[in-house]
Design an enzyme around this catalytic site. Structure first.
Site, PDB file in Angstrom:
ATOM      1  N   CYS A  45      88.811 -10.050  32.080  1.00  0.00           N
ATOM      2  CA  CYS A  45      87.692  -9.419  31.208  1.00  0.00           C
ATOM      3  C   CYS A  45      87.962  -9.851  29.688  1.00  0.00           C
ATOM      4  O   CYS A  45      87.103 -10.375  29.233  1.00  0.00           O
ATOM      5  CB  CYS A  45      87.739  -8.228  31.257  1.00  0.00           C
ATOM      6  SG  CYS A  45      87.524  -7.548  33.129  1.00  0.00           S
ATOM      7  N   ASP A  46      89.106  -9.773  29.286  1.00  0.00           N
ATOM      8  CA  ASP A  46      89.146  -9.539  27.916  1.00  0.00           C
ATOM      9  C   ASP A  46      89.883 -11.040  27.380  1.00  0.00           C
ATOM     10  O   ASP A  46      89.929 -11.420  26.051  1.00  0.00           O
ATOM     11  CB  ASP A  46      90.287  -8.382  27.401  1.00  0.00           C
ATOM     12  CG  ASP A  46      89.602  -7.116  27.825  1.00  0.00           C
ATOM     13  OD1 ASP A  46      88.268  -7.000  27.726  1.00  0.00           O
ATOM     14  OD2 ASP A  46      90.572  -6.471  27.867  1.00  0.00           O
ATOM     15  N   CYS A  56      93.205  -6.038  31.745  1.00  0.00           N
ATOM     16  CA  CYS A  56      92.372  -7.234  32.413  1.00  0.00           C
ATOM     17  C   CYS A  56      92.139  -8.471  31.778  1.00  0.00           C
ATOM     18  O   CYS A  56      91.468  -8.691  30.987  1.00  0.00           O
ATOM     19  CB  CYS A  56      90.906  -6.618  32.684  1.00  0.00           C
ATOM     20  SG  CYS A  56      89.845  -7.432  33.617  1.00  0.00           S
TER      21      CYS A  56
END
Length: 521
Positions: free
Chosen positions: A347-348, A344
């Site tokens: 997200c990361d 992701c």
């Protein structure tokens, strides 16, 4: 800090605060501290029940606590809870301020009864759509049970701490200093890990359930639509899911669901669940099906076995198990998952600020990820197995215009390298010259499509060579009384709107199957 529109919305929410609360900030002279000070002043100005104090002491600066005056109820944020986490801030203000949470009295009692002391720390990024649910669940625990504390930490702001504690993915949760979870985890899942007797109680409750007219396996858009359409027919409907919402929970933006110009995956999933619960569907969440025993004769009961050891009985069945991210399946990938190998980028990505990363996959999702990451990292290398990228031309042109992006085609990834704690590189083979190459990297983002969650169905229903459930135009499978819908089926074009439509169709087909059964003697 907040614009007038957002202030107005916040003021309306804070009218629900019934108990006085104080914001206690730990700040210094840095720009981020001044930014946080501006946010806290704006928040405090929207309610006469909120006061701001600037004498806070904490090892993390900037940070602040939300305290209920005259009690030990408190929630803490380190950094700025903006982006996706602004909702977490608002909920924390309301709950510390006495607004009741939207959970059952049974769950509240379970939280209050948890034994021991728990200190949770959650690392989030403002762009992570998975993080708010985790932060909000742990905040809620700390509000209800004073023996539980929680601090939500902006990983991008506390980069040295993230590196020292080897946090390579968000959300990452630590409990009493040790890793507790990575990725999405719900309130129910957290309680199941803390309350060791919960699983046995849930298994017994499942086993005691009466047979269903239709049981749906999967809680994504297909399963939710099937549940609504089945329940509207007045038949006993159950829905079993490993996590309600399915893959939608991992979707950053949804802009093509007709009549909804824009939403985010977690919001969409919450709306699906609310709609399904409104019809009285028996939802069994956090449970995984492992096998199906077909009915001995048409119209008889079929059995669904669960990983917990329980079993459910039903007259008809709708399969909507969905799909998951496809993996590279190379040495080192499993070992360094969430330690540099990620799936992701939204997200990361912030955790890799100023570092070198690779994206595996040259379709739309891969190229979009590379473009997104290029604005954060020092350099991004996109690696594609084919001789050319498969993404839309406009995306390819955008990627080609970025000075810190490189594209490598005709490349087969062969191994992820690490130092025992994190990713340090990737090896690949040039498919034209067969020469081997190695890239020094800090992160690898895998974006190579999806694989259906159907391994457990082999030998039960007919599957395509790709592992998809074979269905006809009515959603029927090779087994009488068993229907299927969604991304795990042979239907082309894996889209939310298509999955929802096919879920409705499968439910109508199941109802048609049921009414044509011979009446019981």
């Amino acid at each position: 800090m907040l614009d007038n529109s957002l202030k107005g919305q916040l003021k309306a929410y804070l009218e629900r605060v019934t108990m006085p609360i104080e914001l206690v900030a730990a700040l210094d002279g840095s720009a981020k501290s001044q930014e946080l000070l501006g946010l806290l002043r704006d928040v405090a100005a929207q309610s006469d029940k909120i006061t701001l104090k600037l004498d806070g002491q904490d090892a993390r600066i900037p940070s602040f606590a939300i305290n209920r005056v005259g009690s030990d109820v408190s929630v803490r944020f380190a950094g700025l809870p903006m982006g996706h986490e602004f909702t977490s801030l608002v909920l924390a203000l309301l709950q510390v301020g006495g607004h009741p949470p939207k959970i059952t009295p049974e769950v509240i009692a379970q939280i209050k009864a948890l034994p021991g002391d728990y200190h949770f720390e959650t690392y989030f990024s403002q762009s992570c759509q998975l993080c708010p649910d985790v932060v909000q669940a742990l905040n809620l625990l700390s509000v209800i049970n004073p023996r539980i504390t929680h601090v939500a930490i902006d990983g991008a702001l506390f980069q040295a701490e993230v590196e020292a504690r080897k946090v390579m993915a968000v959300p990452t949760v630590l409990l009493n200093g040790a890793e507790f979870s990575q990725g999405r985890i719900t309130l129910e899942e957290i309680l199941a890990k803390l309350d060791t007797g919960a699983a046995e109680r849930e298994t017994a409750a499942i086993a005691a359930r009466a047979a269903y007219d239709v049981l749906i396996l999967g809680g994504g858009p297909a399963g939710a639509a099937a549940a609504v359409y089945a329940a509207r027919k007045g038949i006993r409907t159950g829905l079993l899911a490993e996590r309600f919402g399915g893959q939608v929970l991992d979707t950053m933006a949804i802009e093509n669901f007709i009549s909804v110009p824009h939403t985010e995956g977690p919001k969409f999933a919450a709306a699906l669940e609310q709609h399904v619960r409104g019809y009285g569907v028996d939802i069994i969440n956090l449970q995984r099906a492992t096998g199906i025993t077909p009915a001995a004769a048409p119209g008889g009961l079929m059995s669904v076995q669960l990983a917990s050891g329980a079993a459910l009985q039903t007259k008809s069945l709708i399969l909507s198990p969905g799909a998951r991210w496809r993996q590279m399946n190379v040495p080192g990938e499993d070992e360094y998952r969430n330690k540099g190998v990620a799936y992701c980028p939204h997200c990361d990505g912030p955790l890799f600020k100023g570092k070198r990363v690779a994206v595996i996959g040259g379709g739309n999702s891969g190229v979009e990820a590379a473009i997104d990451l290029a604005g954060i990292v020092a350099h991004v290398t996109l690696i594609e197995f084919d001789a050319q990228l498969r993404a839309d031309a406009v995306l390819q042109r955008k990627l080609a215009s970025l000075a810190n992006a490189t594209v490598i085609t005709s490349a087969l990834s062969t191994e992820v390298h690490g130092d025992g704690s994190k990713v340090i590189g990737l090896s690949y083979k040039d498919r034209v010259s067969e020469a081997m190459h190695r890239l020094d990297l800090d992160g690898i983002f895998v974006q190579i499509g999806l694989v259906p969650n159907t391994e457990w169905l082999k030998g039960t229903v007919a599957l395509s060579p790709r592992g998809e459930i074979e269905i006809d135009a009515r959603g029927e499978t090779s087994v009488p009384g068993v229907f299927a819908a969604g991304d795990a089926t042979t239907v082309p074009y894996k889209q939310i709107v298509i999955a929802a439509g096919d879920g409705a169709k499968a439910a109508l087909s199941a109802f048609d199957y049921l009414i044509r059964l011979a009446p019981a003697a």
